[in-house]
Design a protein around this motif. Structure first.
Motif, PDB file in Angstrom:
ATOM      1  N   THR A 286       0.823  -1.215   0.000  1.00 36.85           N
ATOM      2  CA  THR A 286       0.000   0.000   0.000  1.00 36.85           C
ATOM      3  C   THR A 286       0.855   1.261   0.000  1.00 36.85           C
ATOM      4  O   THR A 286       0.319   2.356  -0.019  1.00 36.85           O
ATOM      5  N   VAL A 287       2.162   1.108   0.069  1.00 32.49           N
ATOM      6  CA  VAL A 287       3.002   2.310   0.090  1.00 32.49           C
ATOM      7  C   VAL A 287       3.915   2.391  -1.137  1.00 32.49           C
ATOM      8  O   VAL A 287       4.778   3.250  -1.203  1.00 32.49           O
ATOM      9  N   ILE A 288       3.700   1.500  -2.119  1.00 31.95           N
ATOM     10  CA  ILE A 288       4.620   1.494  -3.270  1.00 31.95           C
ATOM     11  C   ILE A 288       4.499   2.751  -4.125  1.00 31.95           C
ATOM     12  O   ILE A 288       5.401   3.057  -4.875  1.00 31.95           O
ATOM     13  N   ASP A 289       3.373   3.460  -4.015  1.00 31.25           N
ATOM     14  CA  ASP A 289       3.255   4.701  -4.798  1.00 31.25           C
ATOM     15  C   ASP A 289       3.362   5.931  -3.899  1.00 31.25           C
ATOM     16  O   ASP A 289       2.871   7.006  -4.230  1.00 31.25           O
ATOM     17  N   ASP A 290       4.028   5.778  -2.760  1.00 30.82           N
ATOM     18  CA  ASP A 290       4.244   6.924  -1.864  1.00 30.82           C
ATOM     19  C   ASP A 290       5.096   7.991  -2.550  1.00 30.82           C
ATOM     20  O   ASP A 290       5.791   7.717  -3.520  1.00 30.82           O
ATOM     21  N   SER A 291       5.075   9.172  -1.956  1.00 30.58           N
ATOM     22  CA  SER A 291       5.758  10.333  -2.519  1.00 30.58           C
ATOM     23  C   SER A 291       7.268  10.130  -2.628  1.00 30.58           C
ATOM     24  O   SER A 291       7.897   9.617  -1.705  1.00 30.58           O
ATOM     25  N   LYS A 292       7.819  10.579  -3.734  1.00 31.27           N
ATOM     26  CA  LYS A 292       9.288  10.543  -3.880  1.00 31.27           C
ATOM     27  C   LYS A 292       9.903  11.783  -3.221  1.00 31.27           C
ATOM     28  O   LYS A 292      11.111  11.890  -3.110  1.00 31.27           O
ATOM     29  N   ASP A 293       9.044  12.717  -2.779  1.00 32.29           N
ATOM     30  CA  ASP A 293       9.554  13.939  -2.130  1.00 32.29           C
ATOM     31  C   ASP A 293       9.459  13.851  -0.614  1.00 32.29           C
ATOM     32  O   ASP A 293       9.479  14.878   0.071  1.00 32.29           O
ATOM     33  N   GLY A 294       9.283  12.647  -0.092  1.00 31.78           N
ATOM     34  CA  GLY A 294       9.245  12.489   1.360  1.00 31.78           C
ATOM     35  C   GLY A 294       7.939  12.934   1.991  1.00 31.78           C
ATOM     36  O   GLY A 294       7.891  13.209   3.194  1.00 31.78           O
ATOM     37  N   LEU A 295       6.857  12.994   1.219  1.00 35.01           N
ATOM     38  CA  LEU A 295       5.572  13.411   1.793  1.00 35.01           C
ATOM     39  C   LEU A 295       4.676  12.216   2.093  1.00 35.01           C
ATOM     40  O   LEU A 295       3.459  12.355   2.203  1.00 35.01           O
ATOM     41  N   GLY A 296       5.280  11.058   2.208  1.00 31.79           N
ATOM     42  CA  GLY A 296       4.507   9.863   2.548  1.00 31.79           C
ATOM     43  C   GLY A 296       3.455   9.596   1.495  1.00 31.79           C
ATOM     44  O   GLY A 296       3.720   9.651   0.295  1.00 31.79           O
ATOM     45  N   LYS A 297       2.228   9.346   1.942  1.00 34.86           N
ATOM     46  CA  LYS A 297       1.186   8.973   0.975  1.00 34.86           C
ATOM     47  C   LYS A 297       0.692  10.157   0.160  1.00 34.86           C
ATOM     48  O   LYS A 297      -0.066   9.993  -0.789  1.00 34.86           O
ATOM     49  N   TRP A 298       1.107  11.389   0.510  1.00 35.74           N
ATOM     50  CA  TRP A 298       0.630  12.565  -0.237  1.00 35.74           C
ATOM     51  C   TRP A 298       1.425  12.669  -1.535  1.00 35.74           C
ATOM     52  O   TRP A 298       2.471  13.277  -1.625  1.00 35.74           O
ATOM     53  N   SER A 299       0.884  12.006  -2.517  1.00 33.99           N
ATOM     54  CA  SER A 299       1.572  11.786  -3.778  1.00 33.99           C
ATOM     55  C   SER A 299       0.503  11.571  -4.847  1.00 33.99           C
ATOM     56  O   SER A 299      -0.647  11.294  -4.539  1.00 33.99           O
ATOM     57  N   ASP A 300       0.901  11.708  -6.124  1.00 32.76           N
ATOM     58  CA  ASP A 300      -0.015  11.288  -7.184  1.00 32.76           C
ATOM     59  C   ASP A 300       0.710  10.378  -8.167  1.00 32.76           C
ATOM     60  O   ASP A 300       0.385  10.326  -9.342  1.00 32.76           O
ATOM     61  N   GLU A 301       1.713   9.675  -7.648  1.00 29.39           N
ATOM     62  CA  GLU A 301       2.498   8.754  -8.484  1.00 29.39           C
ATOM     63  C   GLU A 301       1.634   7.558  -8.892  1.00 29.39           C
ATOM     64  O   GLU A 301       0.885   7.038  -8.065  1.00 29.39           O
ATOM     65  N   ARG A 302       1.825   7.113 -10.126  1.00 31.84           N
ATOM     66  CA  ARG A 302       1.188   5.860 -10.536  1.00 31.84           C
ATOM     67  C   ARG A 302       2.128   4.732 -10.099  1.00 31.84           C
ATOM     68  O   ARG A 302       3.350   4.852 -10.209  1.00 31.84           O
ATOM     69  N   PHE A 303       1.587   3.634  -9.612  1.00 33.74           N
ATOM     70  CA  PHE A 303       2.408   2.525  -9.118  1.00 33.74           C
ATOM     71  C   PHE A 303       3.140   1.835 -10.273  1.00 33.74           C
ATOM     72  O   PHE A 303       2.768   1.978 -11.437  1.00 33.74           O
ATOM     73  N   ASP A 304       4.135   1.056  -9.887  1.00 33.50           N
ATOM     74  CA  ASP A 304       4.908   0.290 -10.862  1.00 33.50           C
ATOM     75  C   ASP A 304       4.590  -1.195 -10.618  1.00 33.50           C
ATOM     76  O   ASP A 304       4.748  -1.686  -9.500  1.00 33.50           O
ATOM     77  N   LEU A 305       4.132  -1.876 -11.667  1.00 31.53           N
ATOM     78  CA  LEU A 305       3.693  -3.272 -11.494  1.00 31.53           C
ATOM     79  C   LEU A 305       4.826  -4.184 -11.017  1.00 31.53           C
ATOM     80  O   LEU A 305       4.584  -5.112 -10.241  1.00 31.53           O
ATOM     81  N   VAL A 306       6.035  -3.904 -11.442  1.00 30.68           N
ATOM     82  CA  VAL A 306       7.153  -4.765 -11.014  1.00 30.68           C
ATOM     83  C   VAL A 306       7.308  -4.682  -9.488  1.00 30.68           C
ATOM     84  O   VAL A 306       7.515  -5.691  -8.808  1.00 30.68           O
ATOM     85  N   ASP A 307       7.161  -3.481  -8.948  1.00 30.16           N
ATOM     86  CA  ASP A 307       7.223  -3.314  -7.481  1.00 30.16           C
ATOM     87  C   ASP A 307       6.085  -4.060  -6.797  1.00 30.16           C
ATOM     88  O   ASP A 307       6.275  -4.731  -5.780  1.00 30.16           O
ATOM     89  N   LEU A 308       4.886  -3.894  -7.348  1.00 31.06           N
ATOM     90  CA  LEU A 308       3.723  -4.540  -6.738  1.00 31.06           C
ATOM     91  C   LEU A 308       3.919  -6.061  -6.701  1.00 31.06           C
ATOM     92  O   LEU A 308       3.676  -6.721  -5.687  1.00 31.06           O
ATOM     93  N   LYS A 309       4.411  -6.613  -7.797  1.00 31.16           N
ATOM     94  CA  LYS A 309       4.615  -8.068  -7.867  1.00 31.16           C
ATOM     95  C   LYS A 309       5.693  -8.510  -6.877  1.00 31.16           C
ATOM     96  O   LYS A 309       5.571  -9.532  -6.216  1.00 31.16           O
ATOM     97  N   ARG A 310       6.746  -7.692  -6.808  1.00 30.44           N
ATOM     98  CA  ARG A 310       7.858  -8.043  -5.911  1.00 30.44           C
ATOM     99  C   ARG A 310       7.370  -8.103  -4.460  1.00 30.44           C
ATOM    100  O   ARG A 310       7.625  -9.058  -3.737  1.00 30.44           O
ATOM    101  N   VAL A 311       6.619  -7.091  -4.057  1.00 33.01           N
ATOM    102  CA  VAL A 311       6.175  -7.030  -2.664  1.00 33.01           C
ATOM    103  C   VAL A 311       5.188  -8.160  -2.355  1.00 33.01           C
ATOM    104  O   VAL A 311       5.348  -8.894  -1.374  1.00 33.01           O
ATOM    105  N   LEU A 312       4.181  -8.315  -3.206  1.00 34.82           N
ATOM    106  CA  LEU A 312       3.183  -9.354  -2.919  1.00 34.82           C
ATOM    107  C   LEU A 312       3.829 -10.741  -2.943  1.00 34.82           C
ATOM    108  O   LEU A 312       3.513 -11.598  -2.110  1.00 34.82           O
TER     109      LEU A 312
END
Ligand code: NOJ
Length: 558
Positions: A286-312
């Motif tokens: 649930t945090v793979i699309d967190d902010s790259k600017d250190g704002l935690g979940k306050w972000s509008d990044e689209r997730f990356d499927l490779v990350d999602l697969k890796r974590v799950l």
């Protein structure tokens, strides 16, 4: 092989009572509303209902701030209503799991009212009080909802700890009397007929009583010290005690909400011989699309499927044979999955919702469905920040936009659309009538304007709907034991567009294939002769050609 426990074969459905079904026109869902909708849940086929808190509460955090654990929020109904709900659910062979919020109470709980009276009040030690240090907070911890995690109380000149809002003081689990009071309360609920507990932030209950500073705090960025207090020194001792005094006394279901846990931590909490909990909710996917600017979940990044697969996949593999996964895409704190990992555009909403459901339900673990997910409800985008109700969203807006001015109002709204907890909290869309059949009054949070298209009545009328797809998945889980027991193996880990995995037992296999894009793709995978397609979101099968958001599962003998 050990015999499966009933909760390993079950599917859980989360009800957020405030937004489920109103019956008295006050704009807030209630317990009679849940009773009225039990046949709908039965038709879906789920086994367990997890009820977000229905206890008495001043609602600073929508019921996660409890002022009486043994009373019901009047707007939701009465103790008689909840007992009626238990009875009606049990008659339909449905179980009820209550939310248990015991890291903190409301500041309006009688214990805290007593505790703040004086330093020698018998309840003083039910909470965490500390003297000021050099006229300031005892340490630099930040509250998860913004600002500092300590509030000064004039009456006794000390600070109390609150990891969440000021109105949610943390309980002091070091105190054996507090612990016993919690166990007594839990046993009382078991006597009332409850079938399990979902335990709110249960891995925060043991704090490091030295209260070291948090090196990562950045108040400017609305940071939180929640992970600093996670998995504290005595947490396992406390949970084993709870297990001995309460949980082991009955055949119930338990799941702990545990931010920041790794698989190794999870095995400590839920290992088959840990004698603590049965499952935890981990947060990594649930945090793979967190902010790259250190704002935690306050972000509008689209997730990356490779990350999602890796974590799950990491969780699937690490817990296999040692502990049991909970499987979830969303809940009352997370955005709607079809908007986040799928595609809410009309042409793809149903296809991608079914695709996501397939990916999750074929994994090893107990699946959790969040209300409205089964009809593909989407995120909300109100024009005005003032239409939002969530304390976390409003505080973040205040901190980042108004106080620190590090995010523009326009940018912040894109973050809010992406991440606000209110995305999941808009009322359930039942039909096309005014206010979507949720209430006859004014809803506490505005209904999503897409309700004329997306609602239960439409879904139940359409044999090709997301609803019936979930119904089939749940039925399959009850029928195909490999869905519960099979080992998991990720294939094509680096494929950025397609998720392929296998489930395997000694004599059969499932192959799960899911296209996460709106494109037609060609993929190689082996299909042994005699394979049968057990489910798909397309009618026909085009083999190695995957259509937009196509998902399919094959079964074959080894
Ligand atoms: C986690 C709950 O899910 C969330 O809604 C709540 O705000 C916090 N814990 C504090 O209880």
């Amino acid at each position: 092989m050990m015999k499966n426990k009933w909760w390993q074969e079950a599917v859980v459905y989360q009800v957020y009572p405030r937004s489920f079904q109103d019956t008295d026109g006050d704009g807030m869902g209630d317990i009679p509303g849940i009773i009225q909708r039990l046949p709908y849940l039965k038709k879906l086929g789920i086994d367990v209902i997890w009820l977000s808190p229905v206890y008495k509460s001043p609602n600073a955090d929508n019921g996660y701030d409890i002022s009486d654990y043994q009373a019901i929020q009047p707007a939701f109904g009465s103790m008689a209503d909840i007992k009626k709900l238990f009875k009606a659910a049990h008659e339909l062979n449905l179980k009820i799991m209550m939310d248990l919020v015991v890291n903190h109470t409301s500041d309006e709980h009688a214990w805290f009212q007593q505790s703040r009276q004086s330093k020698d009040n018998p309840y003083r030690d039910f909470y965490i009080w500390r003297d000021p240090v050099d006229g300031h907070e005892p340490n630099n911890w930040a509250s998860d909802f913004g600002g500092r995690a300590w509030a000064f109380d004039e009456q006794t000149g000390q600070y109390y700890l609150h990891i969440f809002s000021k109105k949610q003081p943390d309980l002091n689990w070091e105190n054996p009397k507090l612990r016993q009071a919690i166990y007594d309360m839990m046993n009382w609920w078991l006597e009332q007929g409850v079938d399990g507990f979902r335990m709110d932030v249960i891995n925060l209950i043991s704090k490091d009583m030295q209260f070291p500073d948090d090196p990562s705090v950045d108040f400017g960025k609305h940071s939180s010290s929640m992970e600093m207090v996670a998995n504290g020194p005595r947490v396992h001792e406390f949970l084993r005690e709870m297990n001995e005094k309460v949980l082991s006394q009955a055949d119930i279901i338990t799941v702990g909400e545990t931010p920041g846990v790794t698989p190794a931590d999870a095995i400590k909490y839920t290992g088959f011989d840990a004698h603590e909990l049965q499952m935890v909710f981990q947060f990594e996917h649930t945090v793979i699309d967190d902010s790259k600017d250190g704002l935690g979940k306050w972000s509008d990044e689209r997730f990356d499927l490779v990350d999602l697969k890796r974590v799950l996949s990491k969780w699937q593999v690490a817990l296999d044979g040692k502990a049991w996964n909970s499987l979830y895409w969303n809940n009352h704190d997370r955005p709607r999955v079809v908007s986040r990992f799928g595609d809410e555009r009309p042409a793809y909403r149903e296809l991608s919702a079914k695709m996501l459901a397939t990916v999750l339900h074929f994994m090893q673990g107990t699946p959790y469905i969040y209300q409205g997910e089964e009809i593909g409800m989407t995120n909300i985008a109100y024009d005005d920040i003032n239409e939002y109700q969530d304390i976390d969203t409003l505080n973040a807006y205040q901190d980042l936009v108004v106080n620190q001015k590090i995010v523009s109002p326009e940018k912040m709204m894109t973050y809010v659309y992406h991440s606000s907890r209110d995305n999941a909290r808009t009322p359930m869309q039942w039909d096309t009538s005014t206010q979507a059949g949720f209430t006859t009054g004014k809803p506490w949070l505005n209904i999503n304007k897409n309700y004329p298209q997306i609602n239960v009545a439409n879904a139940v009328d359409d044999s090709n709907s997301i609803f019936y797809y979930y119904q089939r998945l749940i039925k399959l889980r009850h029928e195909l034991s490999i869905m519960t027991t099979g080992h998991y193996e990720l294939l094509a880990a680096d494929d950025a567009d397609v998720y392929i995995y296998k489930r395997t037992t000694a004599d059969e296999e499932l192959l799960v294939i899911a296209n996460f894009t709106d494109k037609k793709l060609q993929r190689e995978f082996d299909l042994p002769v005699g394979s049968t397609r057990v489910i798909s979101n397309y009618v026909d099968d085009t083999g190695h050609t995957l259509r937009p958001y196509e998902a399919k599962v094959y079964r074959y003998d080894k």
